[in-house]
Design a protein around this motif. Sequence first.
Motif, PDB file in Angstrom:
ATOM      1  N   TRP A 241      34.786 -58.475  18.007  1.00  0.00           N
ATOM      2  CA  TRP A 241      36.186 -58.815  17.715  1.00  0.00           C
ATOM      3  C   TRP A 241      36.660 -58.131  16.449  1.00  0.00           C
ATOM      4  N   ALA A 242      35.850 -58.207  15.372  1.00  0.00           N
ATOM      5  CA  ALA A 242      36.253 -57.664  14.076  1.00  0.00           C
ATOM      6  C   ALA A 242      36.341 -56.142  14.110  1.00  0.00           C
ATOM      7  N   CYS A 243      35.410 -55.492  14.800  1.00  0.00           N
ATOM      8  CA  CYS A 243      35.471 -54.031  14.899  1.00  0.00           C
ATOM      9  C   CYS A 243      36.751 -53.598  15.616  1.00  0.00           C
ATOM     10  N   GLU A 244      37.056 -54.244  16.723  1.00  0.00           N
ATOM     11  CA  GLU A 244      38.275 -53.903  17.459  1.00  0.00           C
ATOM     12  C   GLU A 244      39.512 -54.188  16.617  1.00  0.00           C
ATOM     13  N   HIS A 245      39.501 -55.337  15.935  1.00  0.00           N
ATOM     14  CA  HIS A 245      40.653 -55.727  15.118  1.00  0.00           C
ATOM     15  C   HIS A 245      40.889 -54.744  13.973  1.00  0.00           C
ATOM     16  N   LEU A 246      39.827 -54.372  13.256  1.00  0.00           N
ATOM     17  CA  LEU A 246      40.010 -53.437  12.135  1.00  0.00           C
ATOM     18  C   LEU A 246      40.393 -52.054  12.629  1.00  0.00           C
ATOM     19  N   ARG A 247      39.867 -51.627  13.766  1.00  0.00           N
ATOM     20  CA  ARG A 247      40.307 -50.340  14.318  1.00  0.00           C
ATOM     21  C   ARG A 247      41.815 -50.369  14.599  1.00  0.00           C
ATOM     22  N   ASP A 248      42.291 -51.482  15.164  1.00  0.00           N
ATOM     23  CA  ASP A 248      43.722 -51.617  15.446  1.00  0.00           C
ATOM     24  C   ASP A 248      44.537 -51.621  14.157  1.00  0.00           C
ATOM     25  N   ARG A 249      44.068 -52.370  13.150  1.00  0.00           N
ATOM     26  CA  ARG A 249      44.791 -52.423  11.868  1.00  0.00           C
ATOM     27  C   ARG A 249      44.843 -51.053  11.210  1.00  0.00           C
ATOM     28  N   LEU A 250      43.715 -50.367  11.220  1.00  0.00           N
ATOM     29  CA  LEU A 250      43.671 -49.045  10.592  1.00  0.00           C
ATOM     30  C   LEU A 250      44.563 -48.052  11.331  1.00  0.00           C
ATOM     31  N   LYS A 251      44.553 -48.106  12.644  1.00  0.00           N
ATOM     32  CA  LYS A 251      45.412 -47.217  13.418  1.00  0.00           C
ATOM     33  C   LYS A 251      46.877 -47.447  13.069  1.00  0.00           C
ATOM     34  N   ALA A 252      47.280 -48.711  13.006  1.00  0.00           N
ATOM     35  CA  ALA A 252      48.669 -49.034  12.674  1.00  0.00           C
ATOM     36  C   ALA A 252      49.009 -48.627  11.247  1.00  0.00           C
ATOM     37  N   MET A 253      48.089 -48.874  10.303  1.00  0.00           N
ATOM     38  CA  MET A 253      48.367 -48.545   8.909  1.00  0.00           C
ATOM     39  C   MET A 253      48.469 -47.043   8.700  1.00  0.00           C
ATOM     40  N   GLY A 270      46.652 -46.385   0.147  1.00  0.00           N
ATOM     41  CA  GLY A 270      45.455 -45.601   0.435  1.00  0.00           C
ATOM     42  C   GLY A 270      44.189 -46.389   0.178  1.00  0.00           C
ATOM     43  N   THR A 271      44.178 -47.182  -0.897  1.00  0.00           N
ATOM     44  CA  THR A 271      43.015 -48.015  -1.204  1.00  0.00           C
ATOM     45  C   THR A 271      42.797 -49.071  -0.129  1.00  0.00           C
ATOM     46  N   LEU A 272      43.885 -49.674   0.362  1.00  0.00           N
ATOM     47  CA  LEU A 272      43.764 -50.669   1.429  1.00  0.00           C
ATOM     48  C   LEU A 272      43.170 -50.057   2.690  1.00  0.00           C
ATOM     49  N   VAL A 273      43.649 -48.877   3.064  1.00  0.00           N
ATOM     50  CA  VAL A 273      43.116 -48.199   4.244  1.00  0.00           C
ATOM     51  C   VAL A 273      41.632 -47.884   4.051  1.00  0.00           C
ATOM     52  N   ASP A 274      41.276 -47.355   2.891  1.00  0.00           N
ATOM     53  CA  ASP A 274      39.874 -47.020   2.619  1.00  0.00           C
ATOM     54  C   ASP A 274      38.987 -48.266   2.625  1.00  0.00           C
ATOM     55  N   THR A 275      39.500 -49.375   2.086  1.00  0.00           N
ATOM     56  CA  THR A 275      38.729 -50.620   2.015  1.00  0.00           C
ATOM     57  C   THR A 275      38.442 -51.167   3.406  1.00  0.00           C
ATOM     58  N   LEU A 276      39.465 -51.190   4.274  1.00  0.00           N
ATOM     59  CA  LEU A 276      39.252 -51.641   5.648  1.00  0.00           C
ATOM     60  C   LEU A 276      38.295 -50.711   6.392  1.00  0.00           C
ATOM     61  N   GLY A 277      38.426 -49.410   6.145  1.00  0.00           N
ATOM     62  CA  GLY A 277      37.544 -48.452   6.795  1.00  0.00           C
ATOM     63  C   GLY A 277      36.097 -48.639   6.389  1.00  0.00           C
ATOM     64  N   ALA A 278      35.858 -48.908   5.113  1.00  0.00           N
ATOM     65  CA  ALA A 278      34.495 -49.133   4.639  1.00  0.00           C
ATOM     66  C   ALA A 278      33.903 -50.391   5.258  1.00  0.00           C
ATOM     67  N   ALA A 279      34.702 -51.452   5.368  1.00  0.00           N
ATOM     68  CA  ALA A 279      34.222 -52.684   6.000  1.00  0.00           C
ATOM     69  C   ALA A 279      33.898 -52.445   7.465  1.00  0.00           C
ATOM     70  N   LEU A 280      34.760 -51.707   8.160  1.00  0.00           N
ATOM     71  CA  LEU A 280      34.519 -51.416   9.577  1.00  0.00           C
ATOM     72  C   LEU A 280      33.186 -50.698   9.768  1.00  0.00           C
ATOM     73  N   ARG A 281      32.890 -49.739   8.938  1.00  0.00           N
ATOM     74  CA  ARG A 281      31.628 -48.991   9.086  1.00  0.00           C
ATOM     75  C   ARG A 281      30.424 -49.903   8.865  1.00  0.00           C
ATOM     76  N   GLU A 282      30.536 -50.866   7.962  1.00  0.00           N
ATOM     77  CA  GLU A 282      29.425 -51.799   7.748  1.00  0.00           C
ATOM     78  C   GLU A 282      29.277 -52.760   8.928  1.00  0.00           C
ATOM     79  N   TYR A 283      30.393 -53.161   9.541  1.00  0.00           N
ATOM     80  CA  TYR A 283      30.311 -53.971  10.755  1.00  0.00           C
ATOM     81  C   TYR A 283      29.604 -53.186  11.859  1.00  0.00           C
ATOM     82  N   GLU A 284      30.018 -51.941  12.030  1.00  0.00           N
ATOM     83  CA  GLU A 284      29.455 -51.108  13.093  1.00  0.00           C
ATOM     84  C   GLU A 284      27.960 -50.869  12.888  1.00  0.00           C
ATOM     85  N   SER A 285      27.548 -50.720  11.636  1.00  0.00           N
ATOM     86  CA  SER A 285      26.129 -50.480  11.356  1.00  0.00           C
ATOM     87  C   SER A 285      25.292 -51.748  11.464  1.00  0.00           C
ATOM     88  N   GLY A 286      25.955 -52.904  11.418  1.00  0.00           N
ATOM     89  CA  GLY A 286      25.240 -54.176  11.480  1.00  0.00           C
ATOM     90  C   GLY A 286      24.789 -54.703  10.140  1.00  0.00           C
TER      91      GLY A 286
END
Length: 299
Positions: A241-253, A270-286
């Motif tokens: 859920w969180a990976c899909e949600h952050l991908r959607d948020r990042l796409k919109a932003m 730019g910092t907000l986009v980078d922060t969400l992107g960093a969290a998404l990568r940690e979710y994806e990596s587990g």
Amino acid sequence: MRRQKDLQGEYHHRIFHALHDWDRAWAGALAVAGEDARARSLGFDQLGHFGDRGCALVAGEVAGRLAADGPVTLAEFGCGFGGALRAVLRDLRERGVEVTRALGIDLVWDHVRLCRTIGGAEPSGTGPSAAGGAAVRPVQADAGAVPLRDGVLDAVVCTGSLPHFADPGRVFAEAARTLRPGGVLVMTEETSLLAPGRVVSAEFRRLHPPGIFFLTEVGERVGQLWDAGFTDIRVRSLRSWACEHLRDRLKAMRLFFGDVAAIYGEIEAGTLVDTLGAALREYESGAVVPALVTARRIL
């Protein structure tokens, strides 16, 4: 505590300083959205990673566990600017749950002040109204030493604020103390749970700096809740859920970056986009476990 108050205040002010000029920020949101209700739905006064959808998860759990109990008294520990708590209240109202008292507890005075400013603004004026029913009452206090009597709350919620608590065990003890027997604790863990034996990347730590963001392993979190006096502890992974949600948020932003920058400022956006992107990568990596955590105060 003073050190944490300063650190948390400086971090959030650096990214969200535009919202401190509320009239200007709300005018920018209206220019982007076109009308009040749509501007409120942007959730730009929410400071967490999950936004409105995370608030809906929290409200759904509170409603499911307490709807049959009658009117509810509720507090959010770490309410920030109050946007998430107002969203939870709106969702609870739509689910037919009456909230008679809603407290927002935050350590940082600027957050409390801005929460009061935003919550008191009228839709026809400079910002969103209170959510209907009980208005949010912000209180400046350490979540580990809340100025409330024992057993006065039916629910305590945390919508993404957990990583900012340096001593979560103490916060959970206060939640248990202020909840009535059988009361519920509902929390979204956005960037606060670490998978066993894992470490996060240097990029994640740059954007979620130590001393501002604190991570706890999943097993330790369960132990903290148990020691504080909770039972029926459930940790529901939200990874997909969180990976899909952050991908959607990042796409919109990214698609509407100019609009986001018009509200927050270009560097901050730019910092907000980078922060969400960093969290998404940690979710994806587990390594980081996004989760919905619920528990009940022992009877």
